[in-house]
Enzyme design. Structure first.
Site, PDB file in Angstrom:
ATOM      1  N   LYS A  58      -0.281   5.439   8.463  1.00 54.69           N
ATOM      2  CA  LYS A  58       0.426   5.765   7.214  1.00 54.69           C
ATOM      3  C   LYS A  58      -0.560   5.887   6.059  1.00 54.69           C
ATOM      4  O   LYS A  58      -0.470   6.817   5.242  1.00 54.69           O
ATOM      5  CB  LYS A  58       1.474   4.685   6.935  1.00 54.69           C
ATOM      6  CG  LYS A  58       2.213   4.804   5.606  1.00 54.69           C
ATOM      7  CD  LYS A  58       1.644   3.874   4.526  1.00 54.69           C
ATOM      8  CE  LYS A  58       1.779   2.408   4.884  1.00 54.69           C
ATOM      9  NZ  LYS A  58       1.249   1.533   3.813  1.00 54.69           N
ATOM     10  N   THR A 116       0.855  -1.180   0.000  1.00 53.69           N
ATOM     11  CA  THR A 116       0.000   0.000   0.000  1.00 53.69           C
ATOM     12  C   THR A 116       0.892   1.232   0.000  1.00 53.69           C
ATOM     13  O   THR A 116       1.552   1.528   0.996  1.00 53.69           O
ATOM     14  CB  THR A 116      -0.932   0.016   1.220  1.00 53.69           C
ATOM     15  OG1 THR A 116      -1.772  -1.146   1.191  1.00 53.69           O
ATOM     16  CG2 THR A 116      -1.810   1.256   1.207  1.00 53.69           C
ATOM     17  N   LYS A 130      -6.939   1.735  -3.085  1.00 54.20           N
ATOM     18  CA  LYS A 130      -6.599   1.189  -1.774  1.00 54.20           C
ATOM     19  C   LYS A 130      -6.589   2.278  -0.707  1.00 54.20           C
ATOM     20  O   LYS A 130      -7.051   2.067   0.421  1.00 54.20           O
ATOM     21  CB  LYS A 130      -5.234   0.497  -1.833  1.00 54.20           C
ATOM     22  CG  LYS A 130      -4.766  -0.071  -0.487  1.00 54.20           C
ATOM     23  CD  LYS A 130      -5.700  -1.151   0.048  1.00 54.20           C
ATOM     24  CE  LYS A 130      -5.354  -1.556   1.475  1.00 54.20           C
ATOM     25  NZ  LYS A 130      -4.041  -2.189   1.590  1.00 54.20           N
TER      26      LYS A 130
END
Length: 291
Positions: A238, A95, A170
């Site tokens: 994150k 990701t 995502k």
């Protein structure tokens, strides 16, 4: 089909094991090589470097912790670029932000290789059971070549077009997930503080229009203060940060996501980064205890 696999964290270990169980030959690499031992015991081979894995395999998959790790594995000495060439494909399932995917894609293409980004929606249990959702974008021919592996790793794979679209999808999914988890944590705390049984709240939610697998799976463990990591909180934060940056680039106001990001940052400052992302619940309880 022989597949290379770079990165044996919570996700990578489960995914490489699934490939082995379904008849794939797998060569693995991890920065800490001892983490390869269990997968090797089930039949995998080990590459000493990412370059060695790429040299051996026509398709190499990576799933790494963040953009810095994804770039390092490609561009560092003995990295993917050292051996990628015509006829070889590289699939990054990490990701990351779209810019990271674009940078990797361009470098792979300059060496004659093929690139696909394919981040996954799902955490530890879906990875173990082959029920991930794969969000692929990039080289369509490489996607079609990888479909047999994707069919083992996931319950559904999407081809979303040019490189960057997988990363964007995502980030949107994880931004929603993080925002909902923060609201869920506030709801559990409000129920308890106002004299309600949080287990009763879970039962009510599960029978209503906002019932979902995350509440069903995470709620009972959160009430027990059990945050065994399926998806580490530091990675959720994150992803919130990267999603907010995507919002900035597209002039999208995201006050709910921004507030949730602050809660996840607070949780990291409390030393909860390696616990499951549901440990953001502790930040809300902290406010309760300090009031």
């Amino acid at each position: 089909m022989e597949v290379g696999f770079l990165g044996l964290g919570i996700m990578g270990k489960a995914m490489s094991m699934n490939l082995l169980k379904n008849g794939f030959k797998v060569t693995v690499w991890n920065r800490t090589l001892s983490k390869c031992d269990e997968v090797v015991a089930h039949g995998a081979s080990v590459g000493e470097t990412p370059a060695e894995v790429v040299k051996k395999c026509n398709i190499t998959i990576a799933i790494l912790s963040d953009p810095a790790a994804a770039l390092s594995v490609v561009f560092d000495k003995d990295g993917v670029l050292d051996q990628i060439c015509s006829g070889k494909g590289y699939i990054d399932m990490s990701t990351v932000d779209p810019e990271t995917s674009w940078k990797i894609s361009e470098a792979i293409a300059l060496k004659g290789g093929h690139f696909l980004e394919a981040p996954v929606s799902g955490s530890k249990q879906p990875a173990e059971t082959g029920q991930l959702v794969i969000l692929a974008a990039g080289d369509k021919a490489l996607y079609e070549e990888a479909v047999p592996a994707f069919d083992v790793l996931g319950k559904k794979s999407f081809f979303l077009g040019p490189v960057g679209n997988g990363a964007k999808m995502k980030l949107v999914v994880n931004m929603i997930m993080g925002s909902v988890m923060n609201a869920f944590s506030e709801g559990l705390t409000l129920a308890e503080r106002s004299g309600l049984n949080p287990h009763s709240l879970l039962d009510v939610l599960d029978l209503g229009g906002i019932a979902n697998p995350m509440f069903r799976g995470k709620g009972p463990e959160m009430v027990k203060d059990n945050y065994s990591p399926a998806f580490p909180l530091k990675h959720q934060q994150k992803d919130m940060r990267l999603a907010l940056a995507l919002g900035d680039q597209n002039a999208v106001s995201m006050p709910v996501a921004a507030a949730a990001n602050e809660a996840f940052k607070k949780a990291r400052s409390m030393g909860l980064g390696d616990l499951d992302f549901s440990a953001v619940y502790e930040t809300v309880k902290l406010l309760k205890h300090s009031s």
